[in-house]
Design an enzyme around this catalytic site. Structure first.
Site, short mmCIF file in Angstrom:
data_model
loop_
_atom_site.label_atom_id
_atom_site.label_comp_id
_atom_site.label_asym_id
_atom_site.label_seq_id
_atom_site.Cartn_x
_atom_site.Cartn_y
_atom_site.Cartn_z
N ASP A 1 15.75 39.60 -15.98
CA ASP A 1 15.22 41.01 -16.46
C ASP A 1 16.54 41.88 -16.56
O ASP A 1 17.35 41.85 -15.42
CB ASP A 1 14.28 41.59 -15.41
CG ASP A 1 13.34 42.55 -15.94
OD1 ASP A 1 12.27 42.33 -16.25
OD2 ASP A 1 13.98 43.69 -16.30
N LYS B 1 15.36 44.43 -22.44
CA LYS B 1 16.22 45.25 -23.43
C LYS B 1 17.45 45.17 -23.28
O LYS B 1 18.20 44.92 -22.29
CB LYS B 1 15.93 46.85 -23.03
CG LYS B 1 14.51 47.06 -23.39
CD LYS B 1 14.18 48.58 -22.91
CE LYS B 1 12.41 48.67 -22.92
NZ LYS B 1 12.12 49.99 -22.27
N MET C 1 9.09 56.04 -14.44
CA MET C 1 9.16 56.10 -15.59
C MET C 1 8.90 57.66 -16.17
O MET C 1 8.08 57.67 -17.19
CB MET C 1 8.45 55.05 -16.48
CG MET C 1 9.23 53.59 -16.13
SD MET C 1 8.07 52.09 -16.79
CE MET C 1 7.42 52.05 -15.12
#
Lengths: 260, 260
Positions: B36, B57, B169
């Site tokens: 990840d 990402k 987040m």
């Protein structure tokens, strides 16, 4: 005079392999280990240099008074020693780390904190579920059923958040707790109890909120255990009947009755 | 055909010393590592036998689709290999462990879960506070500000619990979040932001809820960071002016912008 230091060390749920590498390094260098009874006593094998002092509840005895533990830490640190204060689970979640940190700061003693795995996460690993599966919730609340003033948490406010609830120290008041939650959550809300999570003696129950108090008690589950409630926990029901390929324990047996 | 297995492994907040011993053992035996982007890439040094595949990402690119990651894991496991899926922080808190576990169970592939340290706990260690100091609260709620349906969490319900709030987040929507919380909590409620918690690049801000959105942004703090709100966090104000003897980092630098 050289001031020593204190490491507030999280011992995790019991499996010594769930200690962090940082914890193992701190233990290897410890002069003094103050051992919480909620930690696996086998942890002292990682601290070969240290004098070990056991604090906390033993059998039916009362806890070592908090003030005494704080004085003990300070005394050794002020002698220039490296004191490792071992706390079960994650030191910064329940336990009395807040009070111990405040006392040590007042005394001007440097404190290093080493994080660890709390039994709520070990319980989720045992059940094979995410605590925050995004199809079900957007968070998780860790709560103790044991308030300082002996009152009850505001269960309806907690239920209203829609988060998964992970309840510590709830087994001795499970009936009242379930009655309160039943007035705020559907009876069919998934619920689980994991006792001695993350130890070789681990036991668990999985069902629904309306059966939680009766069935978990009938199954012989008691303290120390975590109670998990919410739709995210229901994911475990899809595979709990199969032999669950979950959470290997690779450690020597220990007195798991004392592990949180 | 021999079925391999998959280990869902929590990489912690970035400091490789905050990996568990169990995680290090799993990595040492891994044939395949799916990495990840929120994990410290230095972790691959612990998996010398493994082929490493980066997922997630990269720069401005889109995420590797979740379905592709799940197929990749299954493909290698069905070849009889030991696949270690490395996720930043604690795998069972946010991230998409729930979906990955469900997919693997459907495919009949054994999964082992290795817990880890979430960045919220590393942030508390950095601030030197318990998340649940019993003079202030009786629990802590971990919540993501990013709902699956792009809606907002029910901030007033969360505030009503009286628990410490640890928000993941949240930096990209910090103004709206603070406006909502200000209608439910006193303006002077202690608040903190810890960016890159538990890494060498760690930065933090400590103040009150009414200044949170403006001051933390002015201080240049942004994603990835955790936001902590509640009276228990205020304990940090008593020693934050002193050189804080907290949370040593003993690791090589890495691209901390990517660590959650």
């Amino acid at each position: 005079m050289t001031t020593g230091k204190i490491t507030l060390l999280s011992a995790g749920p019991g499996d010594l392999d769930l200690l962090t590498i940082k914890a193992a390094k701190a233990l290897a260098l410890a002069d003094i280990v103050l051992l919480d009874d909620l930690a696996n006593p086998g942890i002292v094998s990682l601290a070969p240099r240290a004098r070990v002092i056991r604090v906390g509840k033993r059998g039916g005895c009362k806890s070592t008074p908090q003030a005494f533990i704080e004085r003990l830490m300070q005394r050794y640190a002020l002698k220039g020693l490296h004191v490792v204060r071992v706390k079960g689970g994650e030191a910064l979640l329940f336990g009395r780390a807040g009070e111990e940190l405040a006392a040590l700061r007042r005394a001007g003693i440097p404190v290093d904190i080493v994080n660890g795995i709390s039994s709520g996460f070990a319980a989720a690993a045992s059940l094979g579920v995410s605590l925050t599966h995004r199809e079900h919730c957007q968070g998780v609340t860790f709560i103790t059923a044991h308030k300082q003033d002996h009152g009850e948490p505001d269960w309806s406010a907690l239920a209203a958040t829609g988060t998964t609830l992970v309840i510590y120290m709830g087994m001795t008041r499970i009936e009242r707790l379930c009655t309160s939650l039943m007035s705020a959550l559907p009876a069919c809300t998934p619920a689980a109890v994991v006792q001695w999570a993350g130890t070789q003696a681990e036991r668990r129950w999985l069902g629904t909120l309306d059966r939680l108090a009766i069935d978990a008690t009938d199954a012989g589950l008691g303290s120390p255990a975590v109670i998990l409630i919410g739709p995210a926990i229901g994911e475990a029901m899809q595979w709990v009947a199969q032999p669950a390929p979950i959470h290997q324990i690779n450690q020597e047996p220990f007195d798991a009755q004392r592990a949180a």
